[in-house]
Design an enzyme around this catalytic site. Structure first.
Site, PDB file in Angstrom:
ATOM      1  N   ARG A 145       0.862  -1.138   0.046  1.00  0.00           N
ATOM      2  CA  ARG A 145      -0.110   0.103   0.101  1.00  0.00           C
ATOM      3  C   ARG A 145       0.982   1.248  -0.020  1.00  0.00           C
ATOM      4  O   ARG A 145       2.066   1.316   0.692  1.00  0.00           O
ATOM      5  CB  ARG A 145      -1.143  -0.023   1.217  1.00  0.00           C
ATOM      6  CG  ARG A 145      -1.767   1.200   1.423  1.00  0.00           C
ATOM      7  CD  ARG A 145      -2.657   0.916   2.690  1.00  0.00           C
ATOM      8  NE  ARG A 145      -3.602  -0.133   2.604  1.00  0.00           N
ATOM      9  CZ  ARG A 145      -4.078  -0.366   4.015  1.00  0.00           C
ATOM     10  NH1 ARG A 145      -3.807   0.241   5.040  1.00  0.00           N
ATOM     11  NH2 ARG A 145      -4.905  -1.391   3.993  1.00  0.00           N
ATOM     12  N   ARG A 167      -1.504   7.104   9.272  1.00  0.00           N
ATOM     13  CA  ARG A 167      -1.675   6.388   7.978  1.00  0.00           C
ATOM     14  C   ARG A 167      -1.598   7.427   6.816  1.00  0.00           C
ATOM     15  O   ARG A 167      -1.575   8.776   7.347  1.00  0.00           O
ATOM     16  CB  ARG A 167      -2.925   5.524   7.944  1.00  0.00           C
ATOM     17  CG  ARG A 167      -3.023   4.369   8.930  1.00  0.00           C
ATOM     18  CD  ARG A 167      -2.123   3.354   8.850  1.00  0.00           C
ATOM     19  NE  ARG A 167      -2.225   2.076   9.570  1.00  0.00           N
ATOM     20  CZ  ARG A 167      -2.813   0.990   9.266  1.00  0.00           C
ATOM     21  NH1 ARG A 167      -3.775   1.180   8.104  1.00  0.00           N
ATOM     22  NH2 ARG A 167      -2.819   0.196  10.031  1.00  0.00           N
ATOM     23  N   LYS A 216      -3.442   1.757  15.065  1.00  0.00           N
ATOM     24  CA  LYS A 216      -3.402   2.406  13.790  1.00  0.00           C
ATOM     25  C   LYS A 216      -4.069   4.030  13.986  1.00  0.00           C
ATOM     26  O   LYS A 216      -4.953   3.951  15.034  1.00  0.00           O
ATOM     27  CB  LYS A 216      -4.431   2.002  12.703  1.00  0.00           C
ATOM     28  CG  LYS A 216      -5.586   1.666  13.019  1.00  0.00           C
ATOM     29  CD  LYS A 216      -6.446   0.780  11.774  1.00  0.00           C
ATOM     30  CE  LYS A 216      -5.768  -0.330  11.294  1.00  0.00           C
ATOM     31  NZ  LYS A 216      -7.018  -0.869  10.573  1.00  0.00           N
ATOM     32  N   LYS A 231      -5.635   7.684  12.231  1.00  0.00           N
ATOM     33  CA  LYS A 231      -5.864   8.157  10.660  1.00  0.00           C
ATOM     34  C   LYS A 231      -6.177   9.641  10.747  1.00  0.00           C
ATOM     35  O   LYS A 231      -7.062  10.052  11.505  1.00  0.00           O
ATOM     36  CB  LYS A 231      -7.013   7.227  10.143  1.00  0.00           C
ATOM     37  CG  LYS A 231      -6.735   5.832  10.047  1.00  0.00           C
ATOM     38  CD  LYS A 231      -7.570   5.041   9.461  1.00  0.00           C
ATOM     39  CE  LYS A 231      -7.153   3.509   9.243  1.00  0.00           C
ATOM     40  NZ  LYS A 231      -8.447   2.729   8.867  1.00  0.00           N
ATOM     41  N   CYS A 239     -15.381  -2.658   0.214  1.00  0.00           N
ATOM     42  CA  CYS A 239     -13.904  -2.957   0.492  1.00  0.00           C
ATOM     43  C   CYS A 239     -13.470  -4.150  -0.265  1.00  0.00           C
ATOM     44  O   CYS A 239     -14.018  -4.817  -1.157  1.00  0.00           O
ATOM     45  CB  CYS A 239     -13.744  -3.360   1.948  1.00  0.00           C
ATOM     46  SG  CYS A 239     -14.610  -5.097   2.414  1.00  0.00           S
ATOM     47  N   CYS A 250      -7.997 -10.550   1.671  1.00  0.00           N
ATOM     48  CA  CYS A 250      -8.248 -10.190   2.960  1.00  0.00           C
ATOM     49  C   CYS A 250      -8.382 -11.178   3.955  1.00  0.00           C
ATOM     50  O   CYS A 250      -9.243 -12.000   3.879  1.00  0.00           O
ATOM     51  CB  CYS A 250      -9.322  -9.230   2.984  1.00  0.00           C
ATOM     52  SG  CYS A 250      -9.414  -8.397   4.919  1.00  0.00           S
ATOM     53  N   CYS A 280     -16.580  -7.573   6.180  1.00  0.00           N
ATOM     54  CA  CYS A 280     -16.570  -7.972   7.872  1.00  0.00           C
ATOM     55  C   CYS A 280     -16.752  -6.608   8.574  1.00  0.00           C
ATOM     56  O   CYS A 280     -16.793  -5.500   7.939  1.00  0.00           O
ATOM     57  CB  CYS A 280     -15.345  -8.514   8.327  1.00  0.00           C
ATOM     58  SG  CYS A 280     -13.800  -7.325   8.689  1.00  0.00           S
ATOM     59  N   CYS A 291     -13.876  -1.061   6.359  1.00  0.00           N
ATOM     60  CA  CYS A 291     -12.874  -0.332   5.492  1.00  0.00           C
ATOM     61  C   CYS A 291     -13.441   0.294   4.403  1.00  0.00           C
ATOM     62  O   CYS A 291     -12.846   1.254   3.942  1.00  0.00           O
ATOM     63  CB  CYS A 291     -12.100  -1.632   5.122  1.00  0.00           C
ATOM     64  SG  CYS A 291     -10.949  -2.508   6.122  1.00  0.00           S
TER      65      CYS A 291
END
Ligand code: SRM
Ligand code: SF4
Length: 567
Positions: free
Chosen positions: A75, A144, A207, A209, A440, A446, A485, A489
């Site tokens: 990514r 990120r 994480k 963001k 997503c 994934c 899920c 995302c």
């Protein structure tokens, strides 16, 4: 006295990693397996890559007693989603050479290449860097990719937002030289240990963001960010609108876990206004507060949203003001009126043109048309052809779409001809629901997917479109998002209709988002299949068509009628 819970195992991996080096060099060199040593699978995320395996053939390989078909996703870090034509060509070249022949535009305005074998990973990352695209901190417990609004109409403001996003991204980058040593063969600087002035030795609990939004568009879904900035603009002496400051919003997040009520999606709180010059100081203060107070014992409870929800907004504001030395003023007024992309050509400031293309799920691939079907768009080849003649830049949108930006009027016919030749004008005929839907990645790459998302989106939209048509609603705006899920995302909890994967071919149906990213939807039906989803929506669409007030969106109608309730 209550016992303090132990730190999560990832904290130990970070502590022992010598600033994200671990044994990555040895793992990459090991020819016996296509995988990395376990701790390195955590560390490689900070370098912008995930170890994955092809889940379509996982069972078959297990039966054949073969190790899973391991490969890596890379990514990029791409502040505000801005890339040059040369970078576009370099990335598509790598997708063909080392990846699975496709590029993926993400919901955070970055590129992903999937399917890279371990032996090619270093060459891939090095080639990306040669094209001036890096993947540092694209994943991992760090800040990120920094997002920024992509609406081309306000192109001057968006250029400013891009500059701020790049500035913040650079300011919050980890300081370790590990990335340069491992992937780019840069020399170790003898005797000078890495210091992480912002992150410390164990980085963040989780994480983190950040995103900058320029009203009236909320394409960035600013209330889903850990750290969000709502640009406040004013006209200067030359009558040009400029960003003068930001309303700071903090503590948004989407990720939840089925069956764990302690996890929840949350909208960010608006803390106050500050002048634009303080952007990095404020960003750093928010990040370091979370560094010091975030939960390092439970990764499902480690995001900033939990820290703020539990310690309180006033406490958090105080910490940010103390650490930054900036006193926040009351928030300034702002209004969001849309968050979808504006497709087709638009003219921005300075008479430059911008073409926004709809790219379903952000997947840049040359698709084969099914037998008897019209030719499918050839995104990979078509956008390569455009990149070869384009002299402006590309801008990835937070809705997984693409803006071919900064085009001279004289260059439009050449681009239009290529758009037609490669069938890239799907936005021109697609209905609103199809133009705005997000999905997503989910299967097969994934590791966390419980159900399909990207591969399911077109089929689900066909079924939905049929039902909408039966009620004369096919031309109404409607925000639909699917994830495999509950990690969120595609920011599903901000959609009017969301399908959240529960098991193969089964989803939780959420309803009642406002279409502007300012209200979370709620669970309406649990663990249902497509026929059950359509059967649940059909009578609601019938009532909505009959009962709605002028301009009322489906999500607002659901909310007004209290068809979804707090858990
Ligand atoms: Fe995500 C994990 C894909 C945006 C919340 N996300 C993953 C992983 C890496 C699965 C994994 O951990 O093994 C997925 C890789 C799939 C693949 O094969 O590519 C993945 N996330 C994506 C992307 C590619 C989805 C897309 O279709 O575009 C997006 C990449 C963005 C980027 O460029 O950085 C992506 N992920 C998001 C967003 C949306 C956003 O940030 O605006 C969210 C919700 C916002 C948030 O963070 O709260 C999101 N991803 C998660 C979570 C849940 C985190 C949590 O707080 O619980 C996970 C799981 C985790 O971290 O444990 C996750
Ligand atoms: Fe994977 Fe779940 Fe994220 Fe979809 S929402 S990409 S299934 S982690």
């Amino acid at each position: 006295m209550a016992e303090t819970p132990p730190l999560s195992p990832v904290e130990g991996i970070k502590t022992r990693s010598r600033h994200l080096r671990g044994t990555l060099v040895e793992s990459l060199a090991d020819p016996v397996t296509g995988a990395l040593a376990d701790p390195d699978t955590q560390l490689i995320k900070f370098h912008g890559s995930y170890q994955q395996d092809d889940r379509d053939i996982r069972e078959e390989r297990r039966l054949q007693k073969l190790e899973p078909a391991y490969s890596f996703m890379v990514r990029t870090r791409l502040p505000a989603g801005v890339a040059t034509p040369a970078q576009w060509l370099a990335l598509t070249d790598l997708a063909r050479k080392y990846g699975n022949g496709s590029l993926r535009l993400t919901t955070r305005q970055a590129f992903q290449i999937h399917g890279i074998l371990k032996r090619n990973l270093k060459a891939n990352i090095a080639a990306m860097n040669a094209a001036l695209v890096d993947s540092i901190a694209a994943c991992g417990d760090v800040n990120r990719n920094v997002m920024a609004s992509a609406n081309p109409l306000e192109s001057a403001l968006h250029a400013e937002a891009h500059r701020y996003a790049a500035q913040l991204s650079a300011h919050l980058l980890p300081n370790t030289r590990a990335y340069h040593e491992i992937w780019l063969d840069r020399e170790k600087v003898a005797g000078t240990p890495d210091v992480e002035p912002i992150y410390g030795d164990t980085y963040l609990p989780r994480k983190f963001k950040a995103g900058i939004v320029v009203p009236p568009e909320n394409d960035v879904d600013v209330f889903s960010q850990d750290l969000g900035f709502i640009a406040i603009t004013e006209k200067d002496a030359a009558d040009t609108r400029r960003i003068v400051g930001f309303n700071l919003v903090v503590g948004g997040g989407m990720g939840t876990t089925h069956g764990e009520p302690g996890t929840y999606a949350r909208l960010a709180d608006v803390l106050g206004y500050f002048d634009a010059a303080h952007l990095c100081a404020i960003g750093e203060a928010v990040l370091t507060t979370q560094r010091d107070f975030g939960d390092r014992t439970n990764r499902k409870h480690a995001r900033l949203k939990y820290t703020i929800a539990e310690r309180g907004v006033d406490w958090f504001r105080g910490e940010v003001e103390r650490r930054s030395g900036v006193t926040l003023a009351p928030p300034r007024p702002f209004e969001f009126t849309s968050r979808g992309d504006r497709f087709g050509w638009t003219v921005g400031t300075g008479g430059r043109w911008h073409l926004t293309l709809r790219i379903e799920s952000g997947r840049i691939a040359d698709r084969e048309a099914a037998a008897g079907q019209p030719a499918a768009p050839r995104w990979l080849s078509g956008l390569e052809a455009i990149a070869r003649i384009h002299t402006g830049h590309f801008r990835l949108s937070p809705n997984q779409n693409l803006v071919i930006a900064d085009v001279d009027a004289s260059a439009r016919p050449g681009i239009d001809a290529l758009v037609r030749e490669y069938g890239l004008d799907i936005h021109a005929t697609a209905r609103p629901v199809r133009r705005d839907a997000l999905a997503c990645v989910a299967l097969p790459t994934c590791s966390l997917a419980m159900a399909e998302a990207e591969r399911y989106l077109p089929g689900f939209l066909d079924a939905l479109d049929l039902t909408l048509r039966q009620h004369g609603l096919q031309n109404e705006p409607l925000s639909v998002r699917i994830t495999g899920c509950p990690n969120g995302c595609a920011r599903p909890f901000l959609a009017e209709i969301a399908l959240v994967g529960k098991a193969p071919e089964r989803y939780n149906l959420h309803l009642g988002g406002d279409g502007l990213g300012q209200r979370l939807n709620r669970l309406y039906r649990e663990n249902i299949t497509e026929p059950e989803i359509i059967a649940a929506l059909d009578p609601l669409f019938a009532r909505y068509a009959a009962e709605r007030t002028a301009g009322e969106r489906f999500g607002d109608w659901v909310w007004r009628n209290q068809l979804v309730k707090a858990p």
